[in-house]
Scaffold this active site. Structure first.
Site, PDB file in Angstrom:
ATOM      1  N   LYS A  32       0.841  -1.202   0.000  1.00 45.03           N
ATOM      2  CA  LYS A  32       0.000   0.000   0.000  1.00 45.03           C
ATOM      3  C   LYS A  32       0.879   1.255   0.000  1.00 45.03           C
ATOM      4  O   LYS A  32       1.681   1.472   0.893  1.00 45.03           O
ATOM      5  CB  LYS A  32      -0.931   0.013   1.219  1.00 45.03           C
ATOM      6  CG  LYS A  32      -1.886   1.208   1.212  1.00 45.03           C
ATOM      7  CD  LYS A  32      -2.946   1.089   2.283  1.00 45.03           C
ATOM      8  CE  LYS A  32      -2.584   1.736   3.585  1.00 45.03           C
ATOM      9  NZ  LYS A  32      -2.543   3.211   3.564  1.00 45.03           N
ATOM     10  N   ASP A  59      -3.249   4.225  -2.378  1.00 44.40           N
ATOM     11  CA  ASP A  59      -4.228   4.745  -1.409  1.00 44.40           C
ATOM     12  C   ASP A  59      -4.318   6.265  -1.524  1.00 44.40           C
ATOM     13  O   ASP A  59      -3.739   6.999  -0.732  1.00 44.40           O
ATOM     14  CB  ASP A  59      -3.797   4.316   0.007  1.00 44.40           C
ATOM     15  CG  ASP A  59      -4.874   4.594   1.035  1.00 44.40           C
ATOM     16  OD1 ASP A  59      -6.009   4.922   0.649  1.00 44.40           O
ATOM     17  OD2 ASP A  59      -4.569   4.491   2.242  1.00 44.40           O
ATOM     18  N   LYS A  61      -7.432   7.870  -2.020  1.00 40.78           N
ATOM     19  CA  LYS A  61      -8.771   8.287  -1.564  1.00 40.78           C
ATOM     20  C   LYS A  61      -9.337   9.408  -2.442  1.00 40.78           C
ATOM     21  O   LYS A  61      -9.576  10.525  -1.993  1.00 40.78           O
ATOM     22  CB  LYS A  61      -8.726   8.722  -0.095  1.00 40.78           C
ATOM     23  CG  LYS A  61      -8.268   7.625   0.845  1.00 40.78           C
ATOM     24  CD  LYS A  61      -8.385   8.022   2.293  1.00 40.78           C
ATOM     25  CE  LYS A  61      -7.956   6.917   3.235  1.00 40.78           C
ATOM     26  NZ  LYS A  61      -6.514   6.622   3.211  1.00 40.78           N
ATOM     27  N   THR A 116     -12.066   6.983  10.204  1.00 41.04           N
ATOM     28  CA  THR A 116     -12.158   6.696  11.643  1.00 41.04           C
ATOM     29  C   THR A 116     -11.717   7.885  12.498  1.00 41.04           C
ATOM     30  O   THR A 116     -11.976   7.923  13.692  1.00 41.04           O
ATOM     31  CB  THR A 116     -11.306   5.452  12.002  1.00 41.04           C
ATOM     32  OG1 THR A 116     -10.064   5.548  11.311  1.00 41.04           O
ATOM     33  CG2 THR A 116     -11.995   4.175  11.613  1.00 41.04           C
TER      34      THR A 116
HETATM   35  O1  C5P Z   1       0.861   1.421  11.023  1.00 40.72           O
HETATM   36  P1  C5P Z   1      -0.568   0.982  10.947  1.00 40.72           P
HETATM   37  O2  C5P Z   1      -0.726  -0.527  10.927  1.00 40.72           O
HETATM   38  O3  C5P Z   1      -1.444   1.640  11.993  1.00 40.72           O
HETATM   39  O4  C5P Z   1      -1.050   1.494   9.503  1.00 40.72           O
HETATM   40  C1  C5P Z   1      -2.390   1.442   9.109  1.00 40.72           C
HETATM   41  C2  C5P Z   1      -2.564   1.994   7.727  1.00 40.72           C
HETATM   42  O5  C5P Z   1      -3.952   1.984   7.416  1.00 40.72           O
HETATM   43  C3  C5P Z   1      -2.086   3.434   7.538  1.00 40.72           C
HETATM   44  O6  C5P Z   1      -1.557   3.558   6.213  1.00 40.72           O
HETATM   45  C4  C5P Z   1      -3.355   4.254   7.689  1.00 40.72           C
HETATM   46  O7  C5P Z   1      -3.339   5.439   6.961  1.00 40.72           O
HETATM   47  C5  C5P Z   1      -4.405   3.293   7.118  1.00 40.72           C
HETATM   48  N1  C5P Z   1      -5.766   3.514   7.637  1.00 40.72           N
HETATM   49  C6  C5P Z   1      -6.072   3.459   8.981  1.00 40.72           C
HETATM   50  N2  C5P Z   1      -7.344   3.701   9.427  1.00 40.72           N
HETATM   51  C7  C5P Z   1      -8.307   3.959   8.549  1.00 40.72           C
HETATM   52  C8  C5P Z   1      -8.038   4.004   7.179  1.00 40.72           C
HETATM   53  C9  C5P Z   1      -6.735   3.781   6.754  1.00 40.72           C
HETATM   54  O8  C5P Z   1      -5.184   3.211   9.791  1.00 40.72           O
HETATM   55  N3  C5P Z   1      -9.538   4.139   8.984  1.00 40.72           N
END
Ligand code: C5P
Length: 227
Positions: A32, A59, A61, A116
């Protein structure tokens, strides 16, 4: 569908990104790429990742007028990325134009519902009397009904979405932690096993892999826990 891991490659430099990918042995991961790498390096980082043999999840969006999103999706098809995110909030026409632009390519379109980071007063700000959860469900259902391939949702929503939406769709779930005591800044977390039990198809995992001393071992552990 087979459960997959999408590695959130949230690093700042292409060198760091490619070093991590060279260290990782598992070409089954989806990579990603978000704003940070894409705005800095554009096409070249996508091509470099694809050359290493990984599928790419861009990603970005997308959220704009339908014609502009159509052009953006066309560009993503030309770039041969495998997954692309866009906001369900952009509305039905925008989503339809995205699907039209994707055409018969293999690009999978994933809808983001309510981020979120928004709190309970966000629907009111949008002029809706629904709760955040119900508004997210409404957007997810609308997107899937139109023909969007998947929805990005939290581990807390995924079970309800899978139960309520009768068409099959790819549930993409971030906020994954290997054990529940290490959440970083994530508020709604689940272990890989729990998220999959609730219906997740693609687990988006960043820091638990990126910060591990032995990244291959962590990837292996996650995969084993899914078996
Ligand atoms: O480091 P971590 O596992 O928290 O990364 C989660 C990824 O998922 C990040 O790239 C973040 O931007 C993305 N994401 C998220 N929550 C969301 C949507 C996307 O953590 N609701």
């Amino acid at each position: 569908m087979e459960k997959k891991i999408a590695l959130a490659l949230d690093v700042e430099s292409s060198k760091e990104a490619l070093d991590i990918l060279k260290e990782i042995e598992d070409r089954d991961l989806i990579i990603k790429v978000g704003y940070s790498l894409f705005i800095r390096y554009g096409i070249s980082i996508i091509e470099d990742i694809k050359k290493l043999g990984y599928p790419v999840f861009l990603d970005l969006k997308l959220h704009d007028i339908p014609n502009t999103v159509y052009n953006g999706v066309k560009a993503a098809v030309n770039l041969e990325v495998d997954y692309l995110t866009l906001h369900a909030l952009g509305g039905e026409l925008m989503l339809q134009k995205a699907i039209e632009a994707r055409g018969s390519s293999n690009l999978k379109l994933l809808a983001v519902t309510i981020l979120t980071s928004h709190s309970e007063d966000y629907p009111e700000f949008l002029g809706s009397s629904l709760t955040v959860d119900n508004l997210a469900l409404k957007f997810a259902k609308m997107a899937v009904d139109i023909g969007i391939d998947g929805v990005v949702c939290s581990s807390h929503e995924v079970e309800n979405l899978k139960k309520t939406i009768d068409k099959s769709f790819i549930a993409v779930v971030p906020g994954i932690r290997l054990n529940s005591d290490k959440s970083d800044d994530q508020t709604r977390i689940a272990t890989p096993k729990d998220a999959v039990k609730k219906g997740a198809d693609i687990l988006v995992i960043g820091r638990p892999i990126l910060k591990a001393d032995n990244k291959n071992e962590v990837v292996k552990q996650i995969k084993e826990s899914l078996r």
